[in-house]
Design an enzyme around this catalytic site. Sequence first.
Site, short mmCIF file in Angstrom:
data_model
loop_
_atom_site.label_atom_id
_atom_site.label_comp_id
_atom_site.label_asym_id
_atom_site.label_seq_id
_atom_site.Cartn_x
_atom_site.Cartn_y
_atom_site.Cartn_z
N HIS A 69 50.80 34.76 37.59
CA HIS A 69 50.30 34.88 36.22
C HIS A 69 50.34 33.56 35.47
O HIS A 69 49.90 33.49 34.34
CB HIS A 69 51.10 35.94 35.46
CG HIS A 69 50.99 37.28 36.11
ND1 HIS A 69 51.95 37.75 36.98
CD2 HIS A 69 50.04 38.23 36.06
CE1 HIS A 69 51.58 38.95 37.42
NE2 HIS A 69 50.43 39.26 36.88
N SER B 81 42.20 37.88 46.69
CA SER B 81 41.27 36.93 46.08
C SER B 81 41.84 35.51 46.10
O SER B 81 43.05 35.32 46.02
CB SER B 81 40.97 37.35 44.64
OG SER B 81 42.14 37.44 43.89
N CYS C 26 50.15 38.91 43.40
CA CYS C 26 48.83 39.54 43.21
C CYS C 26 47.77 38.55 43.71
O CYS C 26 48.11 37.51 44.28
CB CYS C 26 48.64 39.90 41.73
SG CYS C 26 47.21 40.98 41.42
N ASP D 185 43.55 48.52 47.68
CA ASP D 185 44.31 48.21 46.46
C ASP D 185 44.37 49.41 45.53
O ASP D 185 43.35 50.03 45.25
CB ASP D 185 43.63 47.07 45.70
CG ASP D 185 43.71 45.74 46.44
OD1 ASP D 185 44.75 45.49 47.08
OD2 ASP D 185 42.74 44.96 46.38
N1 GLN Z 1 42.62 42.34 46.12
C1 GLN Z 1 42.64 42.11 44.71
C2 GLN Z 1 42.79 40.62 44.44
O1 GLN Z 1 43.48 39.97 45.15
C3 GLN Z 1 43.76 42.86 44.04
C4 GLN Z 1 43.76 42.64 42.55
C5 GLN Z 1 44.68 43.56 41.79
O2 GLN Z 1 45.56 44.17 42.34
N2 GLN Z 1 44.52 43.67 40.50
O3 GLN Z 1 42.25 40.10 43.50
ZN ZN Z 2 47.83 43.01 41.83
#
Ligand code: GLN
Ligand code: ZN
Length: 774
Positions: A713, A452, A745, A618
Site C-alpha cells: 500500500h 498484477s 496484494c 481471488d
Molecule cells: N490478482 C489481483 C491483483 O493482483 C488481486 C487484487 C485484489 O485482491 N484486490 O491485482
Molecule cells: Zn488483495
Amino acid sequence: MTDQPTAGRAAAAPRATVYGYPRQGQHRELKKAIEGYWKGRVSAEGLREAAAGLRRSNWRQLAEAGLGEVPTGDFSYYDHMLDTSVMVGAIPARHREAVQNDPLDGYFAMARGTQDVAPLEMTKWFDTNYHYLVPELGPDTVFAADSAKQVAELGEALALGLDARPVLVGPVTYLLLAKPAPGVDPGFEPLTLLDRLLPVYAEVLADLRAAGAGWVQLDEPALVQDRTPAELNAAARAYRELGALADRPRLLAASYFDRLGEALPVLAKAPIDGLGLDFTGPGAANLADLAAVGGLPGKRLIAGVVDGRNIWINDFEKSLSTLGTLLGLADRVDVAASCSLLHVPLDATAEPDIDPRIARWLAFARQKTAEITVLARGLARGTASIAAELAANRADLASRANSPITRDPAVRERAAAVTDADGARSQPYPQRTAAQRERLDLPPLPTTTIGSFPQTDDLRAARAALRAGRIDAAGYEQRMEAAVAEIIAFQEEAGLDVLVHGEPERNDMVQYFAEQLTGYLATRQGWVQSYGTRYVRPPILAGDISRPAPMTVRWTSYAQSLTSRPVKGMLTGPVTMLAWSFVRDDQPPADTARQVALALRDEVTDLEAAGTAVIQVDEPALRETLPLRAADRPAYLHWATQAFRLTTAAVRPDTQIHTHMCYAEFGDIVQAIDDLDADVISLEAARSHMQVAGELADHGYPREAGPGVYDIHSPRVPDTTEVTALLRKGLAAIPADRLWVNPDCGLKTRGWPETKESLDHLVAAARQLRAELA
Ligand code: GLN
Ligand code: ZN
C-alpha cells in the site's frame, strides 16, 4: 413542483423526498474541481463556487422532478462522516494546527494526510462500497459545535424557495462508527462519550432551527446492526434527550440498509416526530415489526420503498401495497428511497451503449427520484392519477421477467443440475498436495506474487488508444504481450518460483470479466463514489450469465510459453464479482453467484486443459459482503463458499488452486475460508506483523498459506532483514512445508523500481530461511 400539494395541506398529504443525492455532478465536475484544488490549479474560491453550483443544480433537478422536500447537508467535499467530525469538533490533535490555519486544507489533511501527518483511517460504510473516515475519539475528546456547513447549505436551499430538510449523521451512529484514537486504550468505547456529544447536537439543532429548518433528519444506520442492550439504552437516552429539547426543529431518525429489529421499538417510542425506515431487501421485515409495535401514531414516517442502492426499476404495485399498509400505521407517510442515492449512478439515460431492452429496466438516481414522486402522487391521489405510469411500469417489469436475457434456458438447466458433488474436489487435500508437489517441484517457502504488476502510463495509454481507435485489437495485443514478456523476464531474473503474467490487459479485476460475459454490462457514465474523489463504475449483472469464449487463457498460455517455471492463472471469484457489481434483484444472489461460478468453472477447466498447473481465484470481497445482521450470515457464507467451490472443484488433484483475500481481520469467517478448500491462500499480513498466521494456526487451518510479507500500500521498500523477520513469525505459526512467501496484494498501484527492489528482497529472505532450514 407543479402538482404538489400546497403548503397548507402538506402536513397530511404524502410527499416525495430523498436522504441524499450523488455529489459529483453529471461529468464528475466535483472530482475535477477538488483534484484541481489539490494541484493548485483551482482556487479555494473556485472550488467553493463549483460545489455551490452543483448543489444548486441538484436541488433544482430534485424539485423539478417533483420532490416536496429536498435534503441539505448531504453534500461533501470528501465524506459525510468527516463532515460530522468537523461539525462536532472532533479534530484529531495531529490535525488541529492545520485546521486552525486553513479549515479547507486542514479538512483535506484529515482526509488524505500530508507529508507529516497521517490521515484518519478509512473503512467501508456498512456493507456498501462507499468508504468513510473513521472518527478518532478518546476519554479526553472535547466536542464543540460547528454548524457552519449545515447552516450554510440549508440557507442555500431555502434561498431557492425550496422546502428543505437538513440530514445529519445521528449521534449514536457517529459514536458507534468511531474508534479509539491512536495512543488511547484500545478498549475505550466511544459510546461512553454520548453525554458529552448530545449538547453539541442540541446546539447544532438550535442553529438549524434558527436558520429556518422545520425538520431535521438524524441518520442512525448503525441501529440496523445487532446491538447490545447497553447500546439500545444509549439510543433511547439520546433520543429522549434530543426530543426533550425546548428549542428544536422537528426530528426524524432515519435508518437504512436493513431492518431496525430491536431498535425499532426504541426509536418508535422516543419523543421525536418521525422515523425513516427501509422497506427494501431485508428491510422489508420493518413492515410487520412496525405493525407489531402499534405503528407511529401522531408521527411522520418516511417510507424507503425505492431501493437506494441498486439500479433496477421499482415495482410500483408492490410499493403501493406497502405504502397503503403504512398509511394505517402513521400519521403521515412520505415516500423515499431506502437510503441516500449516493450509492447509485446519476442518470441511466446517459448510457447509449446499453441494449434498449435492458435500459428500460434501469433506474439510476434521476430515474429513482421520478419513481418516488410517482409513488407519492399515487398515494396522495389514488392509483388512477398514475395509471399511465403504472401501466408502463408493469410492462417494463413483464419485459424483464419474460426476456431471453434474464431467462437463458441453457444457463438455467445447467444451474439447476448442479449437485454438491460439483463443489467437491476429487481427492482430499493430503492426496492433492502430494500430487501437486510432484508436478510443481517447488522449494520449501515457495515465492510468488498476487497477480498484477505495475499498471504503467504506457499500458493505460494503449487501452485509451484502443478505445479511441488509434490502434487496432492486434496492435493492442502486441503491446500487452510485450508487457507480459517483460514481466516474465523480470520474475525469472528475480528468482520467483511461481510466476504470473502480470494482468497488464486488465482495467479492473471485475470489469475485465464483466465485459466478456454474456448477461453482464459495463456502463460508460455509471460512476459511484468509492471514497473522496475516487469513483468506480460497477458493472451490472443484468441477465443470465454465460461465457461465450475463454477470457484469460490466451494471456496465461502466452506467459507460460516464455518460461519453464509454472505460471499461475488468475481469475476473479464469483463472490467478488457480485460484491463489486450491481446484482439483479429478481432472483436470490445465490442463484446469480452460481451462474457466475459456472462460467468461471469453464474458464478454470480451459486453463487447466491449456497446461496451467496453478490457478488463483481471488475473493477479496468475501468478508465485506457479510450481512449486517449475524442471523443472516450463515446463509450468505453457505452460498458464497458453494460458489467458490463450484468455480474451482473441477480440476485434477495435481492442479493447485490458490485464493487471495486482502484483509487482515478475518477471525469471524475463518471457518468459511477453510470451507473454500483452496490448496493455498494468500492474505494481507505485513502491517499486522503476521497476526493472521497465528490466527490460521489457532483455527487449525490444514492447508498452505502465504501471509503477506511486503506491504504494497505504500512505495516503501522493505529490506531483507524485515522480510526475514516476518517470515520467522510466519514459521512460528505455519510449518515450512505449508508456508508461502508473497506480497500482501497485487502490485498494480506500485511503480517498477520499488517493485523490483522489494521482490528482490522477498526472494533473498526466502532463500536465507531455506538455507537455515536445510
Ligand atoms: N490478482 C489481483 C491483483 O493482483 C488481486 C487484487 C485484489 O485482491 N484486490 O491485482
Ligand atoms: Zn488483495
